[in-house]
Design a protein around this motif. Structure first.
Motif, PDB file in Angstrom:
ATOM      1  N   SER A   1     -16.734  -7.622   0.832  1.00  0.00           N
ATOM      2  CA  SER A   1     -15.911  -7.420   2.020  1.00  0.00           C
ATOM      3  C   SER A   1     -14.931  -8.591   2.199  1.00  0.00           C
ATOM      4  N   PHE A   2     -13.697  -8.278   2.626  1.00  0.00           N
ATOM      5  CA  PHE A   2     -12.661  -9.320   2.723  1.00  0.00           C
ATOM      6  C   PHE A   2     -12.826 -10.153   3.995  1.00  0.00           C
ATOM      7  N   MET A   3     -12.633 -11.463   3.888  1.00  0.00           N
ATOM      8  CA  MET A   3     -12.589 -12.320   5.085  1.00  0.00           C
ATOM      9  C   MET A   3     -11.428 -11.882   5.986  1.00  0.00           C
ATOM     10  N   GLN A   4     -10.336 -11.432   5.361  1.00  0.00           N
ATOM     11  CA  GLN A   4      -9.149 -11.044   6.147  1.00  0.00           C
ATOM     12  C   GLN A   4      -9.409  -9.833   7.034  1.00  0.00           C
ATOM     13  N   ASN A   5     -10.550  -9.131   6.858  1.00  0.00           N
ATOM     14  CA  ASN A   5     -10.884  -8.046   7.797  1.00  0.00           C
ATOM     15  C   ASN A   5     -10.995  -8.595   9.222  1.00  0.00           C
ATOM     16  N   PHE A   6     -11.410  -9.862   9.332  1.00  0.00           N
ATOM     17  CA  PHE A   6     -11.515 -10.462  10.673  1.00  0.00           C
ATOM     18  C   PHE A   6     -10.135 -10.581  11.319  1.00  0.00           C
TER      19      PHE A   6
ATOM     20  N   ALA B   1       1.905  -3.243  -2.295  1.00  0.00           N
ATOM     21  CA  ALA B   1       2.302  -4.658  -2.316  1.00  0.00           C
ATOM     22  C   ALA B   1       2.427  -5.291  -0.933  1.00  0.00           C
ATOM     23  N   THR B   2       2.478  -4.480   0.121  1.00  0.00           N
ATOM     24  CA  THR B   2       2.552  -5.090   1.456  1.00  0.00           C
ATOM     25  C   THR B   2       1.169  -5.210   2.088  1.00  0.00           C
ATOM     26  N   GLY B   3       0.141  -4.773   1.377  1.00  0.00           N
ATOM     27  CA  GLY B   3      -1.215  -4.813   1.941  1.00  0.00           C
ATOM     28  C   GLY B   3      -1.847  -6.189   1.809  1.00  0.00           C
ATOM     29  N   THR B   4      -3.108  -6.277   2.224  1.00  0.00           N
ATOM     30  CA  THR B   4      -3.816  -7.557   2.296  1.00  0.00           C
ATOM     31  C   THR B   4      -3.889  -8.250   0.932  1.00  0.00           C
ATOM     32  N   VAL B   5      -4.300  -7.529  -0.079  1.00  0.00           N
ATOM     33  CA  VAL B   5      -4.431  -8.146  -1.409  1.00  0.00           C
ATOM     34  C   VAL B   5      -3.088  -8.113  -2.138  1.00  0.00           C
ATOM     35  N   GLY B   6      -2.371  -6.987  -2.023  1.00  0.00           N
ATOM     36  CA  GLY B   6      -1.127  -6.814  -2.781  1.00  0.00           C
ATOM     37  C   GLY B   6      -0.113  -7.909  -2.510  1.00  0.00           C
TER      38      GLY B   6
ATOM     39  N   ILE C   1      11.144  -1.794   4.807  1.00  0.00           N
ATOM     40  CA  ILE C   1      11.199  -2.767   5.923  1.00  0.00           C
ATOM     41  C   ILE C   1      10.011  -3.718   5.850  1.00  0.00           C
ATOM     42  N   LYS C   2       8.808  -3.166   5.598  1.00  0.00           N
ATOM     43  CA  LYS C   2       7.626  -4.035   5.507  1.00  0.00           C
ATOM     44  C   LYS C   2       7.717  -4.976   4.307  1.00  0.00           C
ATOM     45  N   GLY C   3       8.514  -4.585   3.300  1.00  0.00           N
ATOM     46  CA  GLY C   3       8.598  -5.388   2.074  1.00  0.00           C
ATOM     47  C   GLY C   3       9.641  -6.499   2.130  1.00  0.00           C
TER      48      GLY C   3
ATOM     49  N   GLU D   1      10.712   1.043  -3.689  1.00  0.00           N
ATOM     50  CA  GLU D   1      10.053   1.907  -2.704  1.00  0.00           C
ATOM     51  C   GLU D   1       9.228   2.932  -3.468  1.00  0.00           C
ATOM     52  N   MET D   2       7.955   3.053  -3.135  1.00  0.00           N
ATOM     53  CA  MET D   2       7.166   4.091  -3.803  1.00  0.00           C
ATOM     54  C   MET D   2       6.211   4.761  -2.829  1.00  0.00           C
ATOM     55  N   ASP D   3       6.147   6.079  -2.977  1.00  0.00           N
ATOM     56  CA  ASP D   3       5.198   6.857  -2.191  1.00  0.00           C
ATOM     57  C   ASP D   3       4.298   7.550  -3.216  1.00  0.00           C
ATOM     58  N   PHE D   4       2.995   7.302  -3.104  1.00  0.00           N
ATOM     59  CA  PHE D   4       2.069   7.818  -4.113  1.00  0.00           C
ATOM     60  C   PHE D   4       2.107   9.344  -4.212  1.00  0.00           C
ATOM     61  N   GLU D   5       2.667   9.991  -3.182  1.00  0.00           N
ATOM     62  CA  GLU D   5       2.730  11.464  -3.196  1.00  0.00           C
ATOM     63  C   GLU D   5       4.092  11.975  -3.673  1.00  0.00           C
TER      64      GLU D   5
ATOM     65  N   TRP E   1     -15.832   6.877  -4.840  1.00  0.00           N
ATOM     66  CA  TRP E   1     -14.396   7.111  -5.038  1.00  0.00           C
ATOM     67  C   TRP E   1     -13.836   6.098  -6.041  1.00  0.00           C
ATOM     68  N   HIS E   2     -14.221   4.832  -5.835  1.00  0.00           N
ATOM     69  CA  HIS E   2     -13.698   3.801  -6.747  1.00  0.00           C
ATOM     70  C   HIS E   2     -14.167   4.040  -8.180  1.00  0.00           C
ATOM     71  N   ARG E   3     -15.464   4.419  -8.316  1.00  0.00           N
ATOM     72  CA  ARG E   3     -15.994   4.621  -9.673  1.00  0.00           C
ATOM     73  C   ARG E   3     -15.286   5.785 -10.360  1.00  0.00           C
TER      74      ARG E   3
ATOM     75  N   VAL F   1       6.443  -0.954  -2.664  1.00  0.00           N
ATOM     76  CA  VAL F   1       6.199  -0.917  -1.211  1.00  0.00           C
ATOM     77  C   VAL F   1       6.378   0.496  -0.673  1.00  0.00           C
ATOM     78  N   HIS F   2       5.556   0.824   0.275  1.00  0.00           N
ATOM     79  CA  HIS F   2       5.602   2.149   0.904  1.00  0.00           C
ATOM     80  C   HIS F   2       6.801   2.199   1.844  1.00  0.00           C
ATOM     81  N   SER F   3       7.073   1.055   2.467  1.00  0.00           N
ATOM     82  CA  SER F   3       8.209   0.993   3.388  1.00  0.00           C
ATOM     83  C   SER F   3       9.022  -0.262   3.087  1.00  0.00           C
TER      84      SER F   3
ATOM     85  N   ILE G   1      -3.481  -0.779  -6.560  1.00  0.00           N
ATOM     86  CA  ILE G   1      -4.168  -0.725  -5.260  1.00  0.00           C
ATOM     87  C   ILE G   1      -3.840   0.617  -4.630  1.00  0.00           C
ATOM     88  N   THR G   2      -4.865   1.315  -4.198  1.00  0.00           N
ATOM     89  CA  THR G   2      -4.643   2.518  -3.393  1.00  0.00           C
ATOM     90  C   THR G   2      -5.289   2.263  -2.038  1.00  0.00           C
ATOM     91  N   PRO G   3      -4.777   2.885  -0.985  1.00  0.00           N
ATOM     92  CA  PRO G   3      -5.304   2.589   0.357  1.00  0.00           C
ATOM     93  C   PRO G   3      -6.650   3.264   0.610  1.00  0.00           C
TER      94      PRO G   3
END
Ligand SMILES: NC(=O)c1ccc[n+]([C@@H]2O[C@H](COP(=O)([O-])OP(=O)(O)OC[C@H]3O[C@@H](n4cnc5c(N)ncnc54)[C@H](OP(=O)(O)O)[C@@H]3O)[C@@H](O)[C@H]2O)c1
Length: 291
Positions: free
Chosen positions: A143-148, A10-15, A39-41, A54-58, A121-123, A35-37, A76-78
């Motif tokens: 590809s995301f515009m936000q990559n710029f 949820a703290t990522g570009t799309v999330g 603080i970021k959330g 707070e969630m850690d996929f592992e 991987w996605h498939r 959120v992984h962290s 969303i996975t990283p």
């Protein structure tokens, strides 16, 4: 009766865009931002109807808490080497908790044969979701515009340059806000079960054209530099990019250069009833990141 929607990453570009847009939807929606962290959330906490978890996929225990009483998931996975394992763990937990619908952020070309590593991987994750029996919608953006902003803003700010090994390739860049808008409709609207949406912006542009638009908008000269493959690999290694990631990125750049990233689809407009952002509009909205 309310609906609880969990957004992972949820703290990522799309999330973070998905969380923001869900928080202003009509209806009794409760948004759980995974959120992984914590603080970021912090910023997401202030949005109406949003709770942070707070969630850690592992970490299985954190997944148990995050998925409890969840009706739908924006998954969303990283960009990580073990993303397939991470996603499968999330789908297993969703199934255990009776989740009714998963909207998965995938990638354009996920079903290409033989395709590239990123797509495969996605498939693999998509197939796992199909086999889980949970209703789904797959979003396959270009590809995301936000990559710029995330990867090129520093060199644009300091040298007025965009360095990428993409030659004259045209890319139908999409704004992450439009991906989120499609995701929100898929989570809250009707008729999106079993749908796969190939998502692009309104036009395909080369990185020279992107540089020209950024020059126009920022009022400073921005140039595109086509980096030879060897130099691109060397630079990635110097920046600590692991080999698997450099290989995956170089494969993706080859797809661009082969002309396989220039298709334009009207799915953003078809699903959301709104025109997707153009690169010029994106550049205007994010101008402060480049000056
Ligand atoms: N960029 C593109 O152009 C593009 C195009 C098509 C498809 N995609 C796909 O989009 C996806 C990435 O989306 P994005 O760019 O929005 O993500 P992102 O900005 O890279 O953010 C990833 C999110 O996942 C979280 N995260 C990382 N490791 C985690 C873990 N172990 N447990 C819990 N959370 C974790 C991160 O939190 P922290 O930052 O706190 O770790 C962050 O919130 C990838 O699957 C990629 O293949 C990207």
């Amino acid at each position: 009766m309310h609906t609880t929607i969990l957004v992972t990453g949820a703290t990522g570009t799309v999330g973070c865009e998905v969380v923001k847009q869900l928080s202003v939807q009509d209806g009794d929606i409760r948004v759980r931002a995974g959120v992984h962290s914590i603080i970021k959330g912090e910023n997401l906490k202030r949005l109406p109807g949003v709770e942070i978890v707070e969630m850690d996929f592992e970490d299985q225990e954190s997944l148990h808490a995050a998925f409890t009483h969840v009706d739908k998931v924006f998954l969303i996975t990283p960009f990580a080497k073990d993303q397939v394992h991470m996603a499968k763990t999330l789908v297993d937990e969703a199934k255990k908790k009776g989740v009714k619908h998963i909207v998965k952020l995938s990638a354009m070309g996920a079903d290409a044969e033989p395709g590239i590593q990123l797509g495969r991987w996605h498939r693999e994750i998509e197939k796992y979701i199909e086999d889980s029996g949970i209703s789904y919608t797959f979003l396959r953006p270009s590809s995301f515009m936000q990559n710029f902003v995330n990867y090129n803003a520093e060199s644009i700010k300091h040298d007025g340059k965009i360095y990428m090994p993409t030659g004259k390739a045209k890319i139908s860049y999409i704004d992450a806000r439009d991906i989120a808008a499609v995701g929100v409709e898929a989570l809250t609207g009707e008729g999106h079960e079993g749908q796969v949406y190939e998502l692009t912006g309104p036009e395909a542009i080369s990185n020279s054209e992107a540089a020209q638009i950024l020059s126009d908008v920022t009022g400073k000269q921005v140039e595109f530099v086509d980096v030879p493959e060897d130099a691109a690999r060397k630079s990635m290694a110097e920046h600590g990019t692991p080999d698997w990631m450099a290989d995956a990125m170089m494969e993706l750049y080859d797809v661009y250069k082969a002309g396989n990233s220039n298709q334009v689809f009207d799915s953003v407009q078809a699903v959301t009833d709104k025109k997707p952002h153009s690169f010029r509009q994106f550049a205007q909205d994010y101008k402060q990141c480049f000056v």
